[in-house]
Scaffold this motif. Sequence first.
Motif, PDB file in Angstrom:
ATOM      1  N   UNK A  65       0.834  -1.208   0.000  1.00 42.27           N
ATOM      2  CA  UNK A  65       0.000   0.000   0.000  1.00 42.27           C
ATOM      3  C   UNK A  65       0.864   1.252   0.000  1.00 42.27           C
ATOM      4  N   UNK A  66       0.502   2.175  -0.857  1.00 42.93           N
ATOM      5  CA  UNK A  66       1.140   3.484  -0.886  1.00 42.93           C
ATOM      6  C   UNK A  66       0.023   4.525  -0.950  1.00 42.93           C
ATOM      7  N   UNK A  67      -0.303   5.114   0.179  1.00 50.24           N
ATOM      8  CA  UNK A  67      -1.380   6.090   0.233  1.00 50.24           C
ATOM      9  C   UNK A  67      -2.725   5.468  -0.068  1.00 50.24           C
ATOM     10  N   UNK A  68      -3.395   5.938  -1.088  1.00 47.39           N
ATOM     11  CA  UNK A  68      -4.732   5.459  -1.446  1.00 47.39           C
ATOM     12  C   UNK A  68      -4.700   4.394  -2.537  1.00 47.39           C
ATOM     13  N   UNK A  69      -3.524   3.814  -2.763  1.00 48.81           N
ATOM     14  CA  UNK A  69      -3.381   2.833  -3.834  1.00 48.81           C
ATOM     15  C   UNK A  69      -2.653   1.592  -3.337  1.00 48.81           C
ATOM     16  N   UNK A  70      -3.168   0.423  -3.747  1.00 51.09           N
ATOM     17  CA  UNK A  70      -2.428  -0.828  -3.589  1.00 51.09           C
ATOM     18  C   UNK A  70      -1.702  -1.119  -4.903  1.00 51.09           C
ATOM     19  N   UNK A  71      -0.544  -1.745  -4.803  1.00 51.56           N
ATOM     20  CA  UNK A  71       0.174  -2.204  -5.989  1.00 51.56           C
ATOM     21  C   UNK A  71       0.259  -3.725  -5.922  1.00 51.56           C
ATOM     22  N   UNK A  72      -0.353  -4.343  -6.903  1.00 50.24           N
ATOM     23  CA  UNK A  72      -0.590  -5.788  -6.901  1.00 50.24           C
ATOM     24  C   UNK A  72       0.437  -6.518  -7.743  1.00 50.24           C
ATOM     25  N   UNK A  73       1.012  -7.592  -7.182  1.00 48.29           N
ATOM     26  CA  UNK A  73       1.955  -8.443  -7.904  1.00 48.29           C
ATOM     27  C   UNK A  73       1.600  -9.901  -7.621  1.00 48.29           C
ATOM     28  N   UNK A  74       1.567 -10.715  -8.665  1.00 45.75           N
ATOM     29  CA  UNK A  74       1.275 -12.138  -8.475  1.00 45.75           C
ATOM     30  C   UNK A  74       0.627 -12.745  -9.691  1.00 45.75           C
ATOM     31  N   UNK A  75       0.203 -14.006  -9.550  1.00 40.26           N
ATOM     32  CA  UNK A  75      -0.385 -14.752 -10.662  1.00 40.26           C
ATOM     33  C   UNK A  75      -1.652 -15.460 -10.215  1.00 40.26           C
ATOM     34  N   UNK A  76      -2.589 -15.595 -11.134  1.00 38.38           N
ATOM     35  CA  UNK A  76      -3.820 -16.359 -10.932  1.00 38.38           C
ATOM     36  C   UNK A  76      -4.042 -17.213 -12.171  1.00 38.38           C
ATOM     37  N   UNK A  77      -4.751 -18.337 -12.006  1.00 41.02           N
ATOM     38  CA  UNK A  77      -5.099 -19.136 -13.182  1.00 41.02           C
ATOM     39  C   UNK A  77      -6.421 -19.862 -12.975  1.00 41.02           C
ATOM     40  N   UNK A  78      -6.933 -20.452 -14.074  1.00 42.31           N
ATOM     41  CA  UNK A  78      -8.234 -21.115 -14.091  1.00 42.31           C
ATOM     42  C   UNK A  78      -9.355 -20.139 -13.730  1.00 42.31           C
ATOM     43  N   UNK A  79      -9.249 -18.918 -14.225  1.00 41.99           N
ATOM     44  CA  UNK A  79     -10.204 -17.869 -13.860  1.00 41.99           C
ATOM     45  C   UNK A  79     -11.310 -17.800 -14.915  1.00 41.99           C
ATOM     46  N   UNK A  80     -12.484 -18.283 -14.556  1.00 42.28           N
ATOM     47  CA  UNK A  80     -13.632 -18.283 -15.461  1.00 42.28           C
ATOM     48  C   UNK A  80     -14.092 -16.858 -15.739  1.00 42.28           C
ATOM     49  N   UNK A  81     -14.285 -16.548 -17.028  1.00 40.23           N
ATOM     50  CA  UNK A  81     -14.625 -15.215 -17.523  1.00 40.23           C
ATOM     51  C   UNK A  81     -13.524 -14.201 -17.244  1.00 40.23           C
ATOM     52  N   UNK A  82     -12.316 -14.700 -17.015  1.00 39.05           N
ATOM     53  CA  UNK A  82     -11.183 -13.814 -16.755  1.00 39.05           C
ATOM     54  C   UNK A  82     -10.749 -13.015 -17.955  1.00 39.05           C
ATOM     55  N   UNK A  83     -11.149 -13.439 -19.163  1.00 38.29           N
ATOM     56  CA  UNK A  83     -10.790 -12.721 -20.383  1.00 38.29           C
ATOM     57  C   UNK A  83     -11.786 -11.599 -20.651  1.00 38.29           C
ATOM     58  N   UNK A  84     -13.077 -11.914 -20.589  1.00 37.03           N
ATOM     59  CA  UNK A  84     -14.093 -10.955 -21.027  1.00 37.03           C
ATOM     60  C   UNK A  84     -14.677 -10.115 -19.899  1.00 37.03           C
ATOM     61  N   UNK A  85     -14.255 -10.332 -18.668  1.00 34.17           N
ATOM     62  CA  UNK A  85     -14.875  -9.640 -17.533  1.00 34.17           C
ATOM     63  C   UNK A  85     -14.579  -8.142 -17.556  1.00 34.17           C
ATOM     64  N   UNK A  86     -15.299  -7.422 -16.720  1.00 30.28           N
ATOM     65  CA  UNK A  86     -15.043  -6.002 -16.497  1.00 30.28           C
ATOM     66  C   UNK A  86     -14.185  -5.782 -15.251  1.00 30.28           C
ATOM     67  N   UNK A  87     -14.372  -6.661 -14.265  1.00 28.79           N
ATOM     68  CA  UNK A  87     -13.572  -6.600 -13.034  1.00 28.79           C
ATOM     69  C   UNK A  87     -13.198  -8.011 -12.605  1.00 28.79           C
ATOM     70  N   UNK A  88     -12.016  -8.113 -12.018  1.00 25.01           N
ATOM     71  CA  UNK A  88     -11.648  -9.343 -11.305  1.00 25.01           C
ATOM     72  C   UNK A  88     -11.916  -9.119  -9.821  1.00 25.01           C
ATOM     73  N   UNK A  89     -12.706  -9.972  -9.202  1.00 29.25           N
ATOM     74  CA  UNK A  89     -12.836  -9.971  -7.748  1.00 29.25           C
ATOM     75  C   UNK A  89     -11.677 -10.812  -7.242  1.00 29.25           C
ATOM     76  N   UNK A  90     -10.598 -10.140  -6.889  1.00 31.82           N
ATOM     77  CA  UNK A  90      -9.302 -10.791  -6.700  1.00 31.82           C
ATOM     78  C   UNK A  90      -8.895 -10.800  -5.230  1.00 31.82           C
ATOM     79  N   UNK A  91      -8.276 -11.905  -4.845  1.00 35.25           N
ATOM     80  CA  UNK A  91      -7.875 -12.083  -3.448  1.00 35.25           C
ATOM     81  C   UNK A  91      -6.352 -12.183  -3.371  1.00 35.25           C
TER      82      UNK A  91
END
Length: 394
Positions: free
Chosen positions: A152-178
Amino acid sequence: MKTSTVRADGRGSSIPEPEYQTLLGRVTDWVEGPGEAWAEEIEATGKVSGELWNQLRAEGFLSLAAPRDLGGAGLSFLQWMGLMEVFSRSHASVRMIVHVLNGTWRAMNPFADEVQRQKFIVPAVAGESVVAFTLTEPANGSGVDITSSVRRDGDTYYLTGSKHLITFGVRCDYWLLFARLEGSSGRDGTVALLVDRNTPGAEVEDTSRTMGVRGTDHASLRFTNAPVPVANRLGAEGEGLAVALGGFLTPSRISVAMSCVGLAQRAQQLAVAYAAGRTTFGKPLASRQAIAFTLAENAADIAAAKALTLTAAAAWQNADPDSTALSSMAKLTAVDMLGRVTDKALQVHGGIGYWQSQPIERVYRDARAQRFEEGTNEIQKSVIAKAILGGATG
């Protein structure tokens, strides 16, 4: 007259039975009519067209399970399961769309503030945006061992990592990501973020070529210092896994169990029709005891799995603490049932069932995917064993 309160997860909501029966008939007519035509197109092209998404939205099929205050139809969970049973007789990608879009709001809504509810959840319930559930990682499971991290830096998180097998991960508008806070361990460091699909530093690999469920897109994702506004965090820091698993996983497992029931019913329909219409050595195939007994076994198997799934659904709807274990029992039982039923249904067809010209071939392929959705059989057994044994094993 006492009025029930609709909770953030939708329990307490319902529609009158005559209205529900009309809706059930409309869904059935669509699945048996336009749904079958769409199934043929999806199998021919390997894709789900935007036109199909638009039709499902226009029919209201993407907004059924949510309460009315979010723009949904306000069905009870048991009513929703009755519709999932029917939708699951359609193409697996149709089932996947209605299952996911009618379910992700359950994870988000209990943890959202009103600004987030209007920005993310209401459009998702309306089918105007797609939110992809983004938990699983290539080198880890789907829980406390996640390693994707944010600093976290102020009002922003900076995300690093990998996910896979994400259904609708290509066409989605948002990833609900953990992910987890950088340097943390255990569930206390986890966060749930709504990450814009076009975020800088996000790479999307289309991994949609699968054995079954053709047309549904899947993605592998890589993030390198991808900026995410802190305002897009659901709940507090440390509540990430509560968002992922709390009010979402149990009803979703029950929904997958009912999906198994519906797909098994479709396999049985195809087997019965083939047995009744096929003649061998001058006699209908259905008149042969071996075939008749196979179909009888299938019918009993389906009925038993459906009964357990409805028991689990009623338990969750009534906030019964046993619903978590029952959801895993239902999913485990229904998945195993589906494997047996589709295998026997294909066998009834003989060699011709192996050809793609036969609908049973697609049903057989699609059935295998249910073993992975919302946790493997081994995961379900672990949940059930924990409920049975409690602290007895330490």
